[in-house]
Scaffold this active site. Sequence first.
Site, mmCIF file in Angstrom:
data_model
loop_
_atom_site.group_PDB
_atom_site.id
_atom_site.type_symbol
_atom_site.label_atom_id
_atom_site.label_comp_id
_atom_site.label_asym_id
_atom_site.label_seq_id
_atom_site.Cartn_x
_atom_site.Cartn_y
_atom_site.Cartn_z
ATOM 1 N N ARG A 178 0.809 -1.235 0.000
ATOM 2 C CA ARG A 178 0.000 0.000 0.000
ATOM 3 C C ARG A 178 0.835 1.276 0.000
ATOM 4 O O ARG A 178 0.345 2.350 0.334
ATOM 5 C CB ARG A 178 -0.987 0.041 1.157
ATOM 6 N N LYS A 229 4.623 11.665 -11.015
ATOM 7 C CA LYS A 229 3.874 10.825 -11.960
ATOM 8 C C LYS A 229 4.592 9.489 -12.074
ATOM 9 O O LYS A 229 5.791 9.441 -12.356
ATOM 10 C CB LYS A 229 3.818 11.480 -13.341
ATOM 11 N N GLU A 285 13.156 19.086 -23.211
ATOM 12 C CA GLU A 285 12.397 19.472 -21.999
ATOM 13 C C GLU A 285 12.919 20.787 -21.431
ATOM 14 O O GLU A 285 12.163 21.573 -20.853
ATOM 15 C CB GLU A 285 12.467 18.379 -20.929
ATOM 16 N N LYS A 307 9.730 23.279 -12.838
ATOM 17 C CA LYS A 307 8.845 22.119 -12.642
ATOM 18 C C LYS A 307 8.258 22.124 -11.225
ATOM 19 O O LYS A 307 7.072 21.856 -11.032
ATOM 20 C CB LYS A 307 9.620 20.825 -12.922
ATOM 21 N N GLU A 325 -2.518 17.713 -11.916
ATOM 22 C CA GLU A 325 -2.840 18.131 -13.281
ATOM 23 C C GLU A 325 -4.320 18.425 -13.519
ATOM 24 O O GLU A 325 -4.946 17.874 -14.422
ATOM 25 C CB GLU A 325 -2.340 17.080 -14.284
ATOM 26 N N ARG A 368 -0.787 22.455 -14.450
ATOM 27 C CA ARG A 368 0.234 21.454 -14.818
ATOM 28 C C ARG A 368 0.153 21.065 -16.292
ATOM 29 O O ARG A 368 1.116 20.573 -16.870
ATOM 30 C CB ARG A 368 0.131 20.230 -13.895
ATOM 31 N N ASN A 399 2.613 20.055 -20.825
ATOM 32 C CA ASN A 399 2.360 19.281 -22.039
ATOM 33 C C ASN A 399 2.536 20.137 -23.292
ATOM 34 O O ASN A 399 2.045 19.785 -24.361
ATOM 35 C CB ASN A 399 0.954 18.673 -22.000
ATOM 36 N N HIS A 418 3.118 18.620 -26.664
ATOM 37 C CA HIS A 418 2.824 17.190 -26.530
ATOM 38 C C HIS A 418 1.594 16.747 -27.324
ATOM 39 O O HIS A 418 1.459 15.560 -27.617
ATOM 40 C CB HIS A 418 2.626 16.809 -25.050
ATOM 41 N N HIS A 466 2.798 13.688 -29.110
ATOM 42 C CA HIS A 466 2.337 12.322 -28.843
ATOM 43 C C HIS A 466 1.797 11.667 -30.114
ATOM 44 O O HIS A 466 2.016 10.474 -30.345
ATOM 45 C CB HIS A 466 1.227 12.320 -27.779
ATOM 46 N N HIS A 494 10.994 10.484 -27.387
ATOM 47 C CA HIS A 494 9.979 11.423 -26.912
ATOM 48 C C HIS A 494 10.377 12.882 -27.196
ATOM 49 O O HIS A 494 9.611 13.648 -27.776
ATOM 50 C CB HIS A 494 9.768 11.191 -25.405
#
Length: 366
Positions: free
Chosen positions: A121, A143, A185, A227, A237, A241, A245, A248, A252, A264
Amino acid sequence: MKEIEVKTPARPAGSYKILISHGMLGKVLSAAGALLPKRSLFIVTDANVVAAGHLQTLTRGKKVNKYVIEPCGEESKNLGTIAKIVDAMEAASLGRDTTVIALGGGTVGDMAGFAAAIFKRGVPVVQVPTTTVAQADSAIGGKTGVDSSQSKNAYGAFHHPSAVFIDVDTLKTLDERQFKAGLAESVKHALLADAEYFEYLDKNMDEVLARDPDAMEHLAEVNSRIKAFVVQHDPEEKNLRRILNYGHTVGHAVESATGYSLLHGEAIAIGMVAAGKIGMAVGLGDGRKLGRVEKVLDRIGLPVVMPKGIETPVLLEAMSRDKKAVSKRPRFVLLEDIGKVHSKDGQWAVEVPEETVEKVLAELSS
Ligand code: GLY
């Protein structure tokens, strides 16, 4: 040593530090032990990181329980690997008094973080990123997750690290293509939040590409500040946040349309140029500024046009399937200027007419 604090209202609540230096990898385990005392350590890393010698430097030859992911990269980023990590932790008789140490790039951090989020947990994770993409982005912000057979990061959890140790010396062994892709980035952060940082990247690209330790530490520090600011304002997000992206939405789609043959950061570079052109088409920014962005990306060696053979309808289809699309309509983060994000009605990701997107994609493919 540079220190940046990230406040986390989300799980686990409190705050954590990002510590940035060079030549400190051999001290990380004792620092993690001091931060989270009376806990067993379990290292998750991958075969590339071991081959580069970073595991040996981290443990200083001492025996520490570990799991080495192989094959490296996205291919192993699935629930099967998480089961193997948890099995290895159980085989070592570890309990809730364990700290997971994630040593590696983005996929290692995602998997180690996710295993830590679910083991008994949830146990703490300390991120020790060793790539440009992980040091700038993925190791910070909590994340974690793995892919399903259908989509990326289908299984996941927000699980903030208890600390992030960035030793920029680990970048010395990074493969050139990976090193450059991760710099996308840094360009992204500069475009979103810091025009001075963009100037720095533009003027100091020789030092950056030579992996000069001072330049690497400067990048790590500015990336971490940007960040940290964003994730502590919106850890899960819900709105702000989403600016992370930037590039992206198209990026993506390019990754998926090219069967993930682009890294990426390479796809995101194309996506940032697309977002710049979309911005101009809706009356934001100007061609001169976009030209500067293209020049910096090109200097790094990142692509700024669509790879041959990528059809616009395929990209549009992929964008409508993007998990951030609303009613199948993709949303875009756009810039007002270098260092300033556009927002509309309090939203940072905005809708753009489909014809505009189509026109820009066709232009980038011609
Ligand atoms: N990489 C984007 C984020 O952390 O939200």
